[in-house]
Design an enzyme around this catalytic site. Structure first.
Site, PDB file in Angstrom:
ATOM      1  N   GLY A 164       0.792  -1.222   0.000  1.00  0.00           N
ATOM      2  CA  GLY A 164       0.000   0.000   0.000  1.00  0.00           C
ATOM      3  C   GLY A 164       0.824   1.272   0.000  1.00  0.00           C
ATOM      4  O   GLY A 164       0.281   2.360  -0.182  1.00  0.00           O
ATOM      5  N   CYS A 190     -27.459  -9.502 -16.447  1.00  0.00           N
ATOM      6  CA  CYS A 190     -26.874  -9.130 -17.733  1.00  0.00           C
ATOM      7  C   CYS A 190     -27.833  -9.510 -18.863  1.00  0.00           C
ATOM      8  O   CYS A 190     -28.350 -10.622 -18.903  1.00  0.00           O
ATOM      9  CB  CYS A 190     -25.534  -9.842 -17.914  1.00  0.00           C
ATOM     10  N   CYS A 193     -25.925 -12.491 -21.056  1.00  0.00           N
ATOM     11  CA  CYS A 193     -25.584 -13.804 -20.530  1.00  0.00           C
ATOM     12  C   CYS A 193     -26.380 -14.143 -19.270  1.00  0.00           C
ATOM     13  O   CYS A 193     -26.248 -15.231 -18.732  1.00  0.00           O
ATOM     14  CB  CYS A 193     -24.084 -13.915 -20.258  1.00  0.00           C
ATOM     15  N   CYS A 223     -22.688  -7.239 -18.955  1.00  0.00           N
ATOM     16  CA  CYS A 223     -21.463  -7.408 -18.182  1.00  0.00           C
ATOM     17  C   CYS A 223     -20.412  -6.419 -18.660  1.00  0.00           C
ATOM     18  O   CYS A 223     -20.207  -6.268 -19.870  1.00  0.00           O
ATOM     19  CB  CYS A 223     -20.875  -8.800 -18.397  1.00  0.00           C
ATOM     20  N   CYS A 244     -18.551 -12.551 -19.894  1.00  0.00           N
ATOM     21  CA  CYS A 244     -19.842 -12.622 -20.571  1.00  0.00           C
ATOM     22  C   CYS A 244     -19.789 -13.637 -21.716  1.00  0.00           C
ATOM     23  O   CYS A 244     -20.672 -14.473 -21.876  1.00  0.00           O
ATOM     24  CB  CYS A 244     -20.211 -11.245 -21.095  1.00  0.00           C
TER      25      CYS A 244
END
Lengths: 293, 258
Positions: free
Chosen positions: A32, A241, A244, A266, A272
């Protein structure tokens, strides 16, 4: 002799790659923490992913398989160009399948399937400093990181709640890494924040214009900041979606006409496609015969 | 009042290069006591205040502070982390210009809540409740809590700055001309409020002012500065009613009468 022979493998010269690798090693050692590095001019404008490209160029080897995504999609300009760039200057294999890639360079998304052990996700970062818009002085923000003075980050979240009734930050949602450094996860939607936590893969962040590299090593704790009475939540979508039928994934809104028609699909195109190949269908998907014709 | 002072200043000196800011200042401050530093512009009042509050490094001398655990520490020898923690919990600093002490781009509630969040409060409801309470105590209407201080008047900004500083229950507050730049009726209200808060909370305060009326109203003791040195010090009423030094006599007799 072809024209690109004058380039070193993966474009950057070996000394530069070493310098960047040293920065990456330091970043991995201090999860970080933003490590300064000497960012190079790349044959693309700032904002197109120069940081990510330099990180990728420094870690890529001839055996790697590269996938590049832009907002989750493999087929947008940025993704196609960077993929073609590395296919040319490093002669590496490229793919659009998340599972087959060893290095995935991304702009603003984490693939839906998450990372597997051994995979590396390289983020393109525009602004690495999470405190930037709260405290404009870089000398001061560095001091704040050093002394772990992160109260100001909560001031931003407080403002969100007082203004909108909930934490309205939806992307670049600040996280605390391994209980120490507060980090900007680049402008990924907060939907992806939980995927960063305890990820089996290595996550590297490159900010070219800002000359900073930071990292989240595998199996590292990444916690999204929040209030006790306003806990962190991710986005939820009303419908699955349209292509899909996937639920619980991040969706893009696509405008279909000027009469208010729209669909949600998606944002991760590979995910997808794989689902559609496996026979899943959303309510707007073309049927099998049409798709094959 | 407690048997032990809160702050002990010894031979405090500050030079800007070869130019004198303030020199050889000695005093003690007890808990609950308000000390006014008066003098004309350029007499070193603000330099002294900034040095005392560790905003500036002194050129010589020390300032000992009795921490909450009872230990005496030289504030210039604290680590930066310790000093910053001290400054945002146990101390307050009220600037003459409120925009120096406030975050002008976040709401009043967040301004008051910032110190709470800085010391680890992570409960929104609690932070907001405390902010509302403090806004009430400094006479800012509750429905202004989500407004930015930009939309506040000068007097409201100054009161907000005071609330922001007092929310963590500091023991010592530094004030640099807290009523400067306010018109007289607003000044009077602010002084009234300050006197009440200082009394209620048992704060120790060091107030820099060029306005002897402010010193008279707020402080228990007065230090008169001239050319970087303290030339006279004592109980406020004694110094203002019976000034001994010619310069103090001049200051006191310069007050305009209406």
């Amino acid at each position: 002799m072809n024209a690109i022979a004058q380039y070193n493998f993966a474009y950057l010269d070996e000394q530069t790659k070493r310098m960047i690798r040293r920065a990456i090693l330091k970043a991995v050692a201090i999860p970080g923490y933003q490590v300064p590095f000497s960012s190079r001019e790349m044959p693309m404008p700032y904002g197109w992913g120069t940081g990510g490209v330099q990180v990728t160029a420094s870690i890529i080897g001839p055996d790697d398989v590269l996938k590049v995504i832009d907002q989750g999609a493999d087929d947008t300009t940025n993704a196609v160009s960077i993929r073609a760039f590395f296919a040319k200057v490093a002669n590496v294999a490229t793919t659009t399948h998340t599972a087959e890639a060893s290095i995935i360079q991304t702009r603003h998304r984490i693939p839906e399937r998450g990372l597997a052990e051994g995979q590396i996700l390289v983020y393109q970062v525009p602004i690495p400093e999470p405190l930037r818009f709260l405290e404009p002085r870089e000398t001061e923000t560095r001091k704040m990181h050093a002394l772990e003075e992160y109260g100001l980050m909560h001031v931003k979240l407080y403002e969100d709640i007082s203004r909108h009734g909930h934490i309205a930050t939806t992307y670049a949602y600040p996280v605390k890494v391994e209980g120490r450094y507060v980090m900007d996860p680049s402008p990924t939607p907060k939907f992806d924040n939980p995927k960063m936590n305890m990820s089996p893969g290595l996550q590297l962040f490159g900010a070219g214009r800002e000359h900073r590299i930071y990292a989240v090593p595998p199996w590292t704790e990444v916690v999204s900041l929040d209030f006790e009475d306003h806990p962190f939540t991710i986005q939820h979508f009303e419908e699955p979606c349209a292509l899909c039928g996937a639920e619980g994934v991040y969706l893009d809104e696509v405008i279909l006409d000027d009469l208010g028609g729209r669909m949600f699909v998606c944002s991760d195109t590979d995910y997808c496609e794989e689902r559609r190949e496996a026979g899943h269908r959303g309510h707007l998907a073309a049927d099998q015969g049409e798709a094959n014709s | 009042m407690s048997q032990e002072p809160l702050l002990r200043v010894e031979k405090l000196t500050k030079y800007y290069g070869s130019r004198l800011g303030c020199a050889d200042v000695d005093f003690e401050l007890w808990p609950g006591e308000v000390l006014a530093i008066v003098g004309e512009s350029g007499s070193g009042k603000t330099t002294l205040l900034n040095t005392l509050s560790a905003t500036l490094e002194p050129s010589g001398g020390r300032t000992l502070y009795r921490m909450r655990d009872g230990q005496w520490r030289n504030i210039y020898e604290l680590s930066e982390a310790e000093r910053r923690f001290l400054v945002r919990t146990d101390w307050g600093f009220v600037h003459q210009n409120p925009s120096d002490g406030l975050r002008m781009t976040v709401s009043a509630g967040a301004n008051v809540g910032e110190r709470l969040m800085a010391v680890g409060d992570r409960h929104y409801g609690h932070i907001r409740e405390t902010a509302l309470d403090w806004l009430g105590r400094v006479e800012i209407a509750a429905d202004r809590i989500d407004d930015q201080p930009r939309s506040f008047s000068g007097g409201m900004r100054q009161r907000l700055q005071i609330a922001r500083n007092l929310v963590t229950g500091p023991r010592l507050v530094f004030m640099d001309e807290p009523t400067g730049g306010l018109d007289v009726s607003v000044q009077a209200r602010l002084l009234d409020l300050l006197r009440q808060l200082v009394g209620e909370l048992g704060l120790a305060a060091i107030v820099v002012t060029h306005d002897l009326a402010v010193a008279r109203l707020l402080s228990h003791r007065v230090m008169v500065m001239k050319d970087g040195r303290v030339i006279e010090a004592g109980l406020t009423d004694r110094v203002l009613d019976d000034p001994r030094e010619p310069y103090t006599q001049l200051l006191v007799s310069s007050i305009l009468q209406v």
